[in-house]
Design an enzyme around this catalytic site. Structure first.
Site, mmCIF file in Angstrom:
data_model
loop_
_atom_site.group_PDB
_atom_site.id
_atom_site.type_symbol
_atom_site.label_atom_id
_atom_site.label_comp_id
_atom_site.label_asym_id
_atom_site.label_seq_id
_atom_site.Cartn_x
_atom_site.Cartn_y
_atom_site.Cartn_z
ATOM 1 N N ASP A 130 11.177 -25.996 21.456
ATOM 2 C CA ASP A 130 11.804 -25.992 22.773
ATOM 3 C C ASP A 130 10.962 -26.783 23.786
ATOM 4 O O ASP A 130 9.808 -26.431 24.047
ATOM 5 C CB ASP A 130 11.946 -24.515 23.192
ATOM 6 N N ASP B 169 21.426 -23.670 28.502
ATOM 7 C CA ASP B 169 21.526 -22.345 27.877
ATOM 8 C C ASP B 169 22.909 -21.736 28.082
ATOM 9 O O ASP B 169 23.455 -21.757 29.188
ATOM 10 C CB ASP B 169 20.493 -21.385 28.490
HETATM 11 C C1 GLA Z 1 15.009 -21.895 26.719
HETATM 12 C C2 GLA Z 1 15.968 -22.055 25.544
HETATM 13 C C3 GLA Z 1 16.542 -20.695 25.168
HETATM 14 C C4 GLA Z 1 15.421 -19.733 24.830
HETATM 15 C C5 GLA Z 1 14.436 -19.647 25.994
HETATM 16 C C6 GLA Z 1 13.197 -18.851 25.640
HETATM 17 O O1 GLA Z 1 15.673 -21.499 27.874
HETATM 18 O O2 GLA Z 1 16.991 -22.957 25.855
HETATM 19 O O3 GLA Z 1 17.417 -20.820 24.067
HETATM 20 O O4 GLA Z 1 14.767 -20.171 23.666
HETATM 21 O O5 GLA Z 1 14.003 -20.941 26.399
HETATM 22 O O6 GLA Z 1 12.268 -18.815 26.675
#
Ligand code: GLA
Length: 494
Positions: free
Chosen positions: A258, A318
């Site tokens: 990520d 997200d």
């Molecule tokens: C980001 C990602 C999410 C999750 C969070 C965890 O927002 O897009 O899917 O993994 O981080 O902190």
């Protein structure tokens, strides 16, 4: 006379000291110790002019401008906003530290950073580009479960064990949900050799991996190419090869990687090189580890995701557990269809099915849309409280078969009339799946000539949610609930 002068100097010094104490200017670091014992740092870079405060707050996942900043004596208020995230702080300068309350009422204490200024680690130059060998995984879209959408920071060893145990006996594993993935908040500290260790929520990762494997399942983990994950936990920056080896030693089968704090060091145009670094590192371990890129669809990731060894890449921000957010992610995928195929998939994010923010009908639409898109199916709900209805949505074998069709073709939107959309996916052997969505607020009827859908009139068709054959008729005539879906399979359309 001399004495009077001295008194005057002392008085001036006191006034200066009082003023200085009132001034919030500087960099302040607040370290929140989370329930798992790890430390998440937030930095406040503050400038004060008179009673006006400005500056930045630096979270692991992003830097936001301070707004609404004002000071009154030792008391202050400031806030920061980004999209749907709102932060506001009220507090006071007391005993040389900022003591403040955030929106949730939690108390934060921030200390002045003696060196001043928020520090970004030294930049490690990105490697030259090349193509990472394929790992041969994800011939069909990955299926499993991920901790983030329901558990967030509350995931721990017990949650993963009980989830694995439930998946093995509630029909999910047998329906194809194989990966049990730990998202953010598992990482602890590095030791003197730089080896990453899990925090105390996960006392023994290898033992946990063994347990998950003993249930006939696979286990996934999460990290970031930046120094910190989005939640502020240790990332893999400068430790890529070492971390990949640690994951392989633990028996990890899947990595979600990520971007998060990497934005402070690298430009979006450097993402390919940075993701390639971990792609190479995973390849070098010799263990097949499925590689999930998470950088929210930036830098046209679909054009290079498979070249860095990626098996899936996020294409959106997200997801959240509501109809609008789910629709925004799912219905925006049409133009990306040609980039998906066996071994490499577009990922509109984890499933929210069963998390409570949508109706069962909306969750059927969510599941149908992800399946027609050949999207990864990563459940994100609490399996210990899952209702039979939610389980039947997640495990409908005929809908899953559309997602998992071996031809690996992502479906496309072929009709859009007011609130009704028809999406079509070609399946192996010449069959076709159609999903007809009603994005409107009221139930509706729709009819389509077979020729308009690009198919010959079929004798019968299969309703994949009702799970029965229905006569096809001269044209397709259907009723669809508000925010609902009908999903059908045409076995011999030609
Ligand atoms: C980001 C990602 C999410 C999750 C969070 C965890 O927002 O897009 O899917 O993994 O981080 O902190």
């Amino acid at each position: 006379m001399k004495k009077a002068a001295l008194n005057f100097v002392v008085l001036v010094c006191c006034c200066t000291a009082a003023l200085a104490a009132d001034n919030l200017a500087g960099t302040w670091k607040s370290v929140e110790v989370t329930s798992d014992g790890t430390r998440v740092a937030t930095y406040f870079d503050i400038t004060q002019q008179g009673d006006v405060i400005s500056g930045m707050v630096h979270f692991a996942w992003g830097d936001l401008k301070l707004i609404e900043g004002k000071a009154e004596g030792n008391k202050f208020h400031f806030a920061a906003h980004q999209n749907n995230a709102h932060f506001s702080y009220d507090g006071e300068l007391a005993n040389g530290q900022l003591v403040m309350h955030d929106r949730s009422g939690a108390t934060l204490t921030a200390q002045r950073e003696p060196q001043g200024g928020f520090k970004v680690p030294t930049r490690i130059p990105p490697p030259a580009l090349h193509t990472v060998p394929k790992n041969g995984l994800a011939a069909t879209p990955p299926m499993g479960w991920n901790s983030w959408n329901y558990f967030h920071g509350q995931v721990d060893d017990a949650v993963i064990r009980s989830t694995a145990e439930l998946m093995a006996r509630n029909g999910m594993r047998d329906a194809g949900y194989v990966y049990v993935n730990i998202d953010d908040t598992w990482a602890g500290q590095r030791d003197a050799q730089g080896t990453i260790h899990s925090n105390k929520k996960f006392p023994d990762m290898r033992a946990l991996a063994d347990y998950v494997h003993s249930k006939g399942l696979k286990i996934g983990i999460y990290s970031s190419p930046g120094p910190e994950t989005c939640g502020g936990y240790e990332g893999s920056y400068g430790h890529e090869a070492q971390d990949a080896k640690t994951y392989a030693d633990w028996g990890i089968d899947y990595l979600k990687y990520d971007w998060c704090s990497a934005f402070r060091i690298y430009k979006d145009s450097e993402m390919r090189a940075i993701y390639q670094k971990m792609g190479d590192a995973l390849h070098a371990t010799g263990r097949p580890i499925l590689y999930s890129l998470c950088q929210y669809g930036k830098a046209n990731v679909w054009e290079w995701g498979s070249l860095v060894g990626g098996n899936l890449w996020r294409t959106t921000d997200d997801i959240r557990d509501n109809w609008e957010a789910m629709s925004a992610n799912g219905f925006s995928q049409d133009e990306l269809a040609d980039f998906a195929g066996p071994g490499h998939w577009n990922d509109p994010d984890l499933l929210e099915v069963g998390n409570g923010g949508m109706t069962a009908e909306e969750y059927r639409s969510h599941m149908s849309l992800w399946s027609i898109l050949a999207a990864p199916l990563m459940a994100g709900n609490d399996l210990s409280t899952m209702t039979p209805e939610i389980r039947s949505i997640l495990t409908n074998p005929e809908v899953i078969a559309v997602d998992q069709d071996p031809a690996g073709k992502q479906g496309k939107r072929i009709k859009q009339a007011t609130q009704v959309e028809v999406w079509k996916k070609s399946l192996s052997g010449g069959a076709i799946a159609l999903a007809i969505f009603n994005r409107g607020e009221a139930a509706t009827k729709a009819s389509f000539a077979w020729s308009d859908l690009g198919v010959s009139p079929p004798g019968s068709l299969r309703d994949l949610w009702e799970r029965r054959e229905v006569p096809a008729g001269d044209q397709l005539e259907i009723e669809i609930e508000a925010h609902g879906v009908r999903m059908i399979r045409l076995p011999n359309p030609q």
